[in-house]
Design an enzyme around this catalytic site. Structure first.
Site, mmCIF file in Angstrom:
data_model
loop_
_atom_site.group_PDB
_atom_site.id
_atom_site.type_symbol
_atom_site.label_atom_id
_atom_site.label_comp_id
_atom_site.label_asym_id
_atom_site.label_seq_id
_atom_site.Cartn_x
_atom_site.Cartn_y
_atom_site.Cartn_z
ATOM 1 C CE LYS B 99 22.800 44.624 9.608
ATOM 2 N NZ LYS B 99 22.269 45.082 8.295
ATOM 3 C CD GLU B 121 24.261 52.373 7.175
ATOM 4 O OE1 GLU B 121 25.339 52.852 6.766
ATOM 5 O OE2 GLU B 121 23.892 51.218 6.902
ATOM 6 C CB SER B 388 19.771 37.671 10.718
ATOM 7 O OG SER B 388 18.711 38.271 11.432
#
Lengths: 267, 406
Positions: B99, B121, B388
């Site tokens: 991210k 969010e 990830s």
């Protein structure tokens, strides 16, 4: 001439503004909506905006979110909304009804079926909150084929070149969102609204309804002095919310709220 | 081998108005349109600006710790007994997931646009943490919207965000998960659009977000492609990545789209099982529709209402998916599959025990599918799995499943 144009031009001839209350279809339950629509007309509504409930109403504040939730508890669908309009039309052939909602339920039904059913039910116009004109060419064609008016939004952030394009895409009226924010949030600043209306009117002669932030008779009156239409939503829906379970109270309190606005606007 | 996915073709994905074939676009209320147009205009200038790009890559190197390794999971490969399994170690990034690649990029955009406040969010909390991190570093005010259910199941990340100085808003509306957090972030943005930059965490939302988030995340695939060529002297045979909104998957896939020999598998959350309907797999079981500003595959009912979703992993618990994945699906260029909660939990335990790597529950879905896939492939073939994120944030969830309080 469409029902909306007829109403708008006759009000204009009389030097009046349109009072346009909003309720969410099926809130607090489907059986009350048609009665409520007639009550709105009796209290002085010129046009009714009927909300199509959606699970994810991104442009709405908590008041209308909860109204959607109440309606969706009864699984209110577009087909139910059309039935409500059909029932309303059986006793009222003059008050325009504008559906207001989000795109996904309409996409699911299909543009062609949606517009055909809407026209057959006696709907006059449609405002799709999350469909800007750029994405709406296909939808607009279907709307025109079925002689429905398309109402688009203009916001305080809208640039001058977009104002022109939005007015050109709209028919019936354009909806000026008077505050940056969601429905039911801030209070309206009439001076800045008046300024924006001047800009809009330089670009187009389409009537302008103003909504968001009109909370009482006083603000309705102030807006009616500058706008062609006064759109009132959250304060009405909140009145419904406060009286859930008591149908008579909903009808009488909503009626007196709307008629107080009508009186103030006509004074 | 000639490819239909030439540079010229991919340049038009998305096209100038943000469409990936029939998907994507810009379906928002008018108040946001001018901001999106402005963001697009600025981004189009900055993406070719050497100064902006240099700053982005410098941060990725010195702050995030890139490049992330491409790790050959030898014991996992041996255990499965098929294709070689490589892990792209996004879990080793600063803040523990992919991210941050995107929040570094969008944080820089916010800085270049002069916006003093950022919002985001978050589902699992990884994007929220990555956003709060960037806000702290750039000295920006930060508010994170998180579904109330996710606040509960990802409490460690909530605390992390608060430590970083962010305000965390627990969203009580709707299904109280990621989609509702996104609704609320949109509502905040529409209200504070003048001073606020909305850092969307995945390749969804209105144009230009799916494009710019993809661009920032492609560093994953660019590195993986080069690393694979260096280690194996050839391209991999398959790529596997989990898909919630789909940002880590697009980041890995995109630089390989033109390499048509490389198969791409996006792994959605099958939750309690596809047959139960309690899942979060719009590409496997949904239909096209419009939500959160873009047209894409969605889970919705016959009336067009968005369906509730379920996944053990908060980061995959979303009824939509990035529009570029919808395009890749219809193109047949990528294949989308689904892994249940139980399969993901098994893979979580396997990777932890066999490789000493604790994966995020999201990434565990990719590991689970890669293990199935590897078994069907030859030993000289190569799979790259996007690991990830790391599983630290999921300790409470796993412990609760084991009946332990930590």
């Amino acid at each position: 001439m469409s029902r909306i144009k007829t109403v708008m031009s006759s009000l204009k001839d009389n030097g009046k503004s349109a009072l346009i209350p909003y309720i969410t279809g099926g809130d607090p339950e489907p059986g009350l909506t048609v009665e409520l629509m007639h009550a709105l007309v009796d209290a002085g509504a010129d046009i009714i905006e009927l909300g199509v409930p959606f699970s994810d109403p991104m442009a709405d504040g908590p008041v209308i979110q909860l109204a959607c939730e109440r309606a969706l508890k009864h699984n209110v669908s577009l087909i139910d909304i059309f039935s409500m309009v059909t029932a309303f039309r059986s006793q009222n052939s003059s008050t325009p009804v504008v559906l207001m909602g989000y795109l996904n339920p309409i996409e699911k039904m299909g543009y062609s079926t949606f517009t055909k059913c809407a026209a057959e039910a006696g709907v006059d116009g449609v405002l799709v909150v999350d469909l800007p004109p750029e994405e709406g060419h296909g939808f607009l064609l279907e709307m025109k084929t079925n002689k429905l008016d398309s109402v688009y939004l203009i916001a305080p952030t809208t640039t001058e070149d977009r104002i022109k394009a939005i007015c050109d895409a709209s028919s019936g009226y354009v909806y000026y969102v008077s505050v940056k924010g969601v429905t039911g949030s801030a209070s309206i600043d009439v001076a800045s609204v008046a300024k924006m209306l001047t800009v809009i009117r330089e670009k187009s002669d389409i009537p302008v309804g103003v909504g968001f932030g009109i909370k009482d008779a006083e603000s309705a009156k102030a807006v009616s002095n500058v706008a062609d239409g006064v759109i009132v939503g959250s304060v009405i829906v909140n009145t419904i919310a406060e009286n859930v379970g008591d149908h008579a109270a909903i009808i009488s309190k909503v009626s007196s709220l709307v008629s107080s606005m009508r009186k103030a606007m006509d004074a | 081998m000639p490819t239909k996915y030439t540079e010229d073709m991919l340049k038009n994905i998305p096209d100038l108005s943000g469409h990936f074939g029939e998907y994507g676009g810009r379906f928002v209320s008018e108040t946001l349109m001018p901001s999106l147009l402005q963001l697009e205009e600025h981004y189009n200038k900055l993406k070719n600006d050497p100064k902006f790009q240099a700053e982005f890559y410098k941060d990725l190197a010195d702050y995030v710790g890139r490049p992330s390794p491409l790790y050959l999971a030898e014991r996992l490969t041996e255990k499965v007994g098929g294709a070689k399994i490589y892990l792209k170690r996004e879990d080793l990034n600063h803040t523990g997931a992919h991210k941050v690649n995107n929040t570094i990029g969008q944080g820089l955009l916010a800085k270049y646009l002069g916006k003093p406040r950022i919002i985001a969010e978050t589902g699992a909390g990884q994007h929220g943490v990555a956003t709060a991190t960037i806000a702290a570093r750039l000295g920006l005010e930060c508010t994170i919207f998180m579904g109330a259910e996710d606040v509960q199941r990802q409490s460690a990340n909530v605390y992390r965000m608060k430590l970083l100085g962010a305000k965390v808003v627990s969203v009580e509306s709707g299904t109280r998960t990621l989609k509702d957090a996104m609704n609320e972030a949109m509502r905040d943005w529409v209200t504070n659009v003048d001073n606020t930059f909305y850092i969307i965490g995945t390749v969804a939302g209105p144009h230009p977000y799916p494009m710019l988030v993809r661009d920032f995340q492609t560093v994953i695939g660019k590195e993986a492609r080069q690393q694979c060529l260096e280690k194996e002297n050839r391209l991999p045979d398959a790529l596997v990545a989990c898909v919630g909104g789909g940002s880590n998957a697009i980041g890995l896939f995109y630089p390989f789209i033109a390499d048509e020999s490389v198969k791409m598998y996006g792994v959605e959350a099958a939750g309690h099982g596809m047959e139960t309907g309690e899942h979060a797999a719009p590409l496997c079981a949904g239909t096209p529709g419009v939500l959160h500003g873009n047209r894409t595959y969605l889970m919705s009912d016959e009336n067009g209402q968005i369906s509730p979703t379920h996944s053990v992993s908060a980061g995959l618990d979303y009824p939509g998916v990035g529009p570029e994945h919808s395009w890749l699906k219809d193109e047949g260029r990528a294949e989308y599959v689904a892994i249940t909660d139980d399969e993901a939990l098994d893979a979580f335990r396997t990777l932890t025990r066999v490789e000493g790597i604790i994966p995020a529950l999201e990434s565990s879905h990719a590991i689970a599918y890669a293990m199935k896939l590897a078994k069907e492939m030859d030993k000289d073939q190569i799979i790259i799995v996007n690991l990830s994120g790391r599983g630290d944030k999921d300790m409470h969830t796993i412990a609760a499943i084991d009946g332990i309080t930590v």
